[in-house]
Design a protein around this motif. Structure first.
Motif, PDB file in Angstrom:
ATOM      1  N   PRO A  53       0.807  -1.259  -0.002  1.00  0.00           N
ATOM      2  CA  PRO A  53       0.051  -0.138  -0.225  1.00  0.00           C
ATOM      3  C   PRO A  53       1.040   1.349  -0.120  1.00  0.00           C
ATOM      4  N   ASP A  54       2.017   1.271   0.667  1.00  0.00           N
ATOM      5  CA  ASP A  54       3.006   2.558   0.682  1.00  0.00           C
ATOM      6  C   ASP A  54       4.155   2.287  -0.315  1.00  0.00           C
ATOM      7  N   HIS A  55       3.820   3.390  -1.243  1.00  0.00           N
ATOM      8  CA  HIS A  55       4.894   3.399  -2.228  1.00  0.00           C
ATOM      9  C   HIS A  55       6.262   4.342  -1.840  1.00  0.00           C
ATOM     10  N   THR A  56       6.079   5.179  -0.971  1.00  0.00           N
ATOM     11  CA  THR A  56       7.026   6.295  -0.628  1.00  0.00           C
ATOM     12  C   THR A  56       8.233   5.691   0.047  1.00  0.00           C
ATOM     13  N   LYS A  57       8.043   4.593   0.610  1.00  0.00           N
ATOM     14  CA  LYS A  57       9.202   3.970   1.310  1.00  0.00           C
ATOM     15  C   LYS A  57       9.259   2.387   1.191  1.00  0.00           C
ATOM     16  N   TRP A  58      10.293   1.680   1.753  1.00  0.00           N
ATOM     17  CA  TRP A  58      10.420   0.499   1.770  1.00  0.00           C
ATOM     18  C   TRP A  58      10.300  -0.033   3.192  1.00  0.00           C
ATOM     19  N   ILE A  59       9.371  -1.053   3.811  1.00  0.00           N
ATOM     20  CA  ILE A  59       9.316  -1.187   4.802  1.00  0.00           C
ATOM     21  C   ILE A  59      10.063  -2.768   5.166  1.00  0.00           C
ATOM     22  N   GLY A  60      10.671  -2.924   6.441  1.00  0.00           N
ATOM     23  CA  GLY A  60      11.386  -4.141   6.616  1.00  0.00           C
ATOM     24  C   GLY A  60      12.668  -4.406   6.034  1.00  0.00           C
ATOM     25  N   ALA A  61      13.182  -5.631   6.184  1.00  0.00           N
ATOM     26  CA  ALA A  61      14.484  -5.952   5.658  1.00  0.00           C
ATOM     27  C   ALA A  61      14.428  -6.393   4.058  1.00  0.00           C
ATOM     28  N   PHE A  62      15.400  -6.732   3.469  1.00  0.00           N
ATOM     29  CA  PHE A  62      15.358  -7.270   2.359  1.00  0.00           C
ATOM     30  C   PHE A  62      15.968  -8.771   2.491  1.00  0.00           C
ATOM     31  N   HIS A  63      15.328  -9.570   1.652  1.00  0.00           N
ATOM     32  CA  HIS A  63      15.858 -11.068   1.649  1.00  0.00           C
ATOM     33  C   HIS A  63      17.101 -11.324   1.471  1.00  0.00           C
ATOM     34  N   SER A  64      17.560 -10.701   0.462  1.00  0.00           N
ATOM     35  CA  SER A  64      19.049 -10.871   0.288  1.00  0.00           C
ATOM     36  C   SER A  64      19.541  -9.685  -0.372  1.00  0.00           C
ATOM     37  N   LYS A  65      21.097  -9.832  -0.356  1.00  0.00           N
ATOM     38  CA  LYS A  65      21.970  -8.573  -0.825  1.00  0.00           C
ATOM     39  C   LYS A  65      21.541  -8.278  -2.079  1.00  0.00           C
ATOM     40  N   GLN A  66      21.326  -9.303  -2.897  1.00  0.00           N
ATOM     41  CA  GLN A  66      21.043  -9.055  -4.350  1.00  0.00           C
ATOM     42  C   GLN A  66      19.703  -8.474  -4.559  1.00  0.00           C
ATOM     43  N   ASP A  67      18.688  -8.744  -3.828  1.00  0.00           N
ATOM     44  CA  ASP A  67      17.365  -7.979  -3.888  1.00  0.00           C
ATOM     45  C   ASP A  67      17.670  -6.654  -3.693  1.00  0.00           C
ATOM     46  N   PHE A  68      18.423  -6.090  -2.814  1.00  0.00           N
ATOM     47  CA  PHE A  68      18.426  -4.526  -2.338  1.00  0.00           C
ATOM     48  C   PHE A  68      19.334  -4.079  -3.726  1.00  0.00           C
ATOM     49  N   ILE A  69      20.510  -4.931  -4.134  1.00  0.00           N
ATOM     50  CA  ILE A  69      21.021  -4.172  -5.223  1.00  0.00           C
ATOM     51  C   ILE A  69      19.981  -3.969  -6.490  1.00  0.00           C
ATOM     52  N   ASP A  70      19.264  -5.082  -6.615  1.00  0.00           N
ATOM     53  CA  ASP A  70      18.171  -4.652  -7.752  1.00  0.00           C
ATOM     54  C   ASP A  70      17.201  -3.554  -7.730  1.00  0.00           C
ATOM     55  N   VAL A  71      16.858  -3.558  -6.416  1.00  0.00           N
ATOM     56  CA  VAL A  71      16.051  -2.263  -6.085  1.00  0.00           C
ATOM     57  C   VAL A  71      16.903  -0.959  -6.217  1.00  0.00           C
ATOM     58  N   VAL A  72      17.969  -1.103  -5.989  1.00  0.00           N
ATOM     59  CA  VAL A  72      18.892   0.209  -6.019  1.00  0.00           C
ATOM     60  C   VAL A  72      19.268   0.522  -7.715  1.00  0.00           C
ATOM     61  N   GLU A  73      19.586  -0.395  -8.372  1.00  0.00           N
ATOM     62  CA  GLU A  73      19.486  -0.207  -9.760  1.00  0.00           C
ATOM     63  C   GLU A  73      18.391   0.218 -10.343  1.00  0.00           C
ATOM     64  N   THR A  74      17.309  -0.377 -10.037  1.00  0.00           N
ATOM     65  CA  THR A  74      15.981   0.168 -10.775  1.00  0.00           C
ATOM     66  C   THR A  74      15.654   1.390 -10.263  1.00  0.00           C
ATOM     67  N   ILE A  75      16.000   1.991  -9.027  1.00  0.00           N
ATOM     68  CA  ILE A  75      15.611   3.339  -8.882  1.00  0.00           C
ATOM     69  C   ILE A  75      16.844   4.126  -9.489  1.00  0.00           C
ATOM     70  N   TYR A  76      17.818   3.743  -9.558  1.00  0.00           N
ATOM     71  CA  TYR A  76      18.795   4.712 -10.349  1.00  0.00           C
ATOM     72  C   TYR A  76      18.362   4.724 -11.984  1.00  0.00           C
ATOM     73  N   LYS A  77      18.148   3.626 -12.523  1.00  0.00           N
ATOM     74  CA  LYS A  77      17.864   3.896 -14.094  1.00  0.00           C
ATOM     75  C   LYS A  77      16.414   4.634 -14.157  1.00  0.00           C
ATOM     76  N   GLY A  78      15.525   4.420 -13.190  1.00  0.00           N
ATOM     77  CA  GLY A  78      14.328   5.189 -13.518  1.00  0.00           C
ATOM     78  C   GLY A  78      14.706   6.578 -13.231  1.00  0.00           C
ATOM     79  N   ALA A  79      15.444   6.849 -12.274  1.00  0.00           N
ATOM     80  CA  ALA A  79      15.788   8.346 -11.854  1.00  0.00           C
ATOM     81  C   ALA A  79      16.424   9.135 -13.076  1.00  0.00           C
ATOM     82  N   MET A  80      17.313   8.380 -13.590  1.00  0.00           N
ATOM     83  CA  MET A  80      18.177   8.806 -14.695  1.00  0.00           C
ATOM     84  C   MET A  80      17.144   9.157 -16.148  1.00  0.00           C
TER      85      MET A  80
END
Lengths: 152, 443
Positions: free
Chosen positions: A100-127
């Protein structure tokens, strides 16, 4: 925290400076307590990946119990700990992960790779000039939570 | 020719050095100097100092002695060849050869001769074995006497050379302080002796200095694979042997470079106190220690910025051919199109299933759509059919080898071609390998 190599911010000016001064890099701000177990798990993920993402992301931890930080909790509407907010060039980045909440991410990530994927997606979208991106993780990898509406 | 024989028969005509006054004078001086011991005053040996002159002359003398020993060795060898020809290839070193000849003398049976202490045991074994099968004959008495005299001469010369070298070594610190600071006086003396003097040594390039003193022993039957290449005096010096084995070659190269520089300093009397040499030695030790440090730990590389490098698109014929496999075919194009007001047929009938579009419609002008050859494909050769000529209906146990009586085994089966056309059951009308069915001779 010192072991992870991530700085913890307790003053409002520090957070302001951080947001203002991170240019052309995704800024990941974790709002939470160091003592909370979920927070600790998230912190470890963040710490382990901070060097790998150092070229296009910077990560910082914000202590939710500090007095000056309450303003931010109110502004970002942070009630569940830990909460991770993403910024790019002082612009708040939203991510639709099926929660329901798009403004933030709640909780931990399952794995390091998940977090890296999220950050990359944010970067690509922002660029590309987007302010909201779609989460690359499948639904079972996204921690589910209930959004409590106060006084409605 | 009797004249020539007489000339080379007499040892004294060939080996002249020991009879020269120069030799005797120098040996006397050396004996005196050895007795007088180390000079009380440290260093300050200038070029005019008689002691320095003596040392320079000693160097040239040691080279001369070496040449002389070589000459005598040739002489002994020529004489002893009649008795034991193989010995010269088994024992290369002139002094060892002389010692062995002295021990063996005129003896035919080598079990009575004790070669212990003269040669290493492996060589003794080889020598004894070769001696039992040698085709040499015992020498005449006077020839034997001359040979033994020559051996004695060689051994005497060797002794004097040792004396001279010992003397030079003891004075080394005064002659070449920098060089002996790096290598130690023994190795430095050996280097100077082999090079033939300090100035000669200083003129050599460092790569040559590294090689000085390398033994070229390639005795029969012994492998040269285990011998280290380029292991001269410098390799066996203390400073190089003190380093770990894997770094020794590198250290030898470094040391020879620095010692050449030190020799040049000494030849021009640049630094009489030996400070340059000591500085070089410290530098060498520091470098060797640095080589032994472990490499810095590998830091994990940060990930590259996403989308920073545009994807390198490849082109060319190969890519186009690959793309053709997934390209839109004519059949699919027709199936995708529809003509106006004409309902299309579908795979399951009645509008269910996939639609066929203009495919197979009457009046579309095309009777049949076939795949057709692509623009880029090359015709696939039916390699096996053409090469081995099998019609494909043969059993799995047949081979393409044919055993003909004339040529033995042939690779291609000549009767296979005949079998192709021979079997009347198979039609050759559509065959790709068949040829004319009826060949009629036109008269």
């Amino acid at each position: 925290m010192a072991l992870l190599g991530l700085s913890t911010l307790t003053h409002k000016q520090d957070v302001d400076a951080m947001i203002r001064d991170t240019l052309d890099k995704v800024l990941v701000l974790r709002f939470g307590r160091a003592t909370d177990p979920v927070c600790m798990q998230l912190d470890e993920t963040l710490g382990k990946s901070s060097r790998e993402l150092s070229k296009f992301a910077s990560i910082a931890l914000v202590d939710v119990d500090a007095q000056e930080i309450q303003v931010y909790l109110h502004y970002f509407d942070i009630t569940l700990i830990p909460a991770t907010v993403f910024f790019f060039n002082s612009q708040h980045m939203k991510m639709d992960s099926g929660t329901p909440d798009h403004t933030k991410w709640i909780g931990a990530f399952h794995s390091k790779q998940d977090f890296i994927d999220v950050v990359e997606t944010i970067y690509k979208g922002a660029m590309r000039g987007k302010l909201i991106v779609n989460c690359p993780l499948p639904a079972d990898r996204v921690p589910k939570f209930e959004l409590l509406y106060k006084d409605i | 020719m009797p004249d020539v024989e007489v000339n080379y028969d007499d040892l004294n005509t060939v080996a002249k050095l020991q009879n020269t006054p120069r030799y005797h004078d120098l040996m006397k001086k050396v004996d005196e100097a050895i007795e007088s011991g180390v000079p009380a005053t440290m260093a300050k040996l200038s070029e005019d100092d008689p002691e320095y002159q003596l040392i320079v002359e000693c160097n040239t003398l040691s080279v001369d002695i070496d040449n002389e020993i070589g000459v005598i060795h040739n002489y002994i060898r020529d004489k002893y060849r009649l008795k034991f020809p193989e010995l010269e290839s088994l024992v290369q070193h002139p002094i060892d050869y002389a010692r062995v000849v002295k021990r063996i003398g005129n003896e035919m049976d080598l079990t009575l001769v004790d070669l212990e202490g003269v040669l290493p045991s492996a060589t003794i074994m080889v020598v004894s074995v070769t001696a039992s099968t040698t085709n040499g004959k015992p020498l005449a008495e006077e020839v034997l006497q001359k040979t033994l005299d020559a051996c004695d001469r060689a051994l005497d010369l060797d002794e004097s050379k040792k004396k001279v070298l010992n003397f030079v070594e003891s004075r080394m610190a005064f002659i070449a302080p920098n060089l002996s600071a790096i290598l130690g006086s023994a190795v430095a003396a050996k280097l100077m002796g082999t090079a033939g003097g300090l100035s000669a040594l200083s003129k050599m390039p460092a790569c040559n200095v590294q090689i000085l003193g390398v033994k070229k022993k390639n005795s029969a039957g012994f492998s040269s694979a285990t011998l280290n290449p380029h292991t001269g005096f410098i390799f066996h010096s203390e400073i190089v042997q003190g380093s770990p084995p894997s770094l020794r070659t590198r250290a030898a190269r470094l040391v020879s470079g620095k010692s050449t520089l030190a020799a040049r300093v000494d030849a021009t009397m640049g630094d009489r106190l030996g400070q340059t040499g000591r500085a070089f030695r410290e530098e060498i030790q520091k470098k060797i220690e640095k080589w032994q440090e472990p490499p810095p730990p590998k830091q994990p590389k940060p990930l590259p910025v996403p989308d920073s490098d545009p994807k390198k698109k490849r082109g060319g014929r190969r890519l186009r051919k690959m793309k053709e496999r997934y390209a839109m075919t004519d059949m699919r194009k027709l199936a995708n199109r529809m003509s106006f007001n004409i309902p299309e047929e579908s795979s399951l009938g009645d509008g269910l299933g996939e639609g066929y579009g203009m495919l197979g419609q009457a009046g579309s002008g095309k009777l049949r759509i076939s795949a057709g050859p692509s623009k880029l494909s090359t015709k696939v050769k039916k390699f096996k059919e053409k090469k081995y000529g099998s019609s494909g209906a043969t059993s799995g146990l047949t081979s393409s080898l044919a055993f003909t009586p004339v040529q033995g085994i042939e690779l291609s089966n000549p009767s296979a071609q005949a079998a192709l056309l021979g079997s009347g059951t198979q039609s050759t009308y559509f065959s790709e390998t068949g040829s004319f069915s009826k060949i009629k001779k036109i008269v």
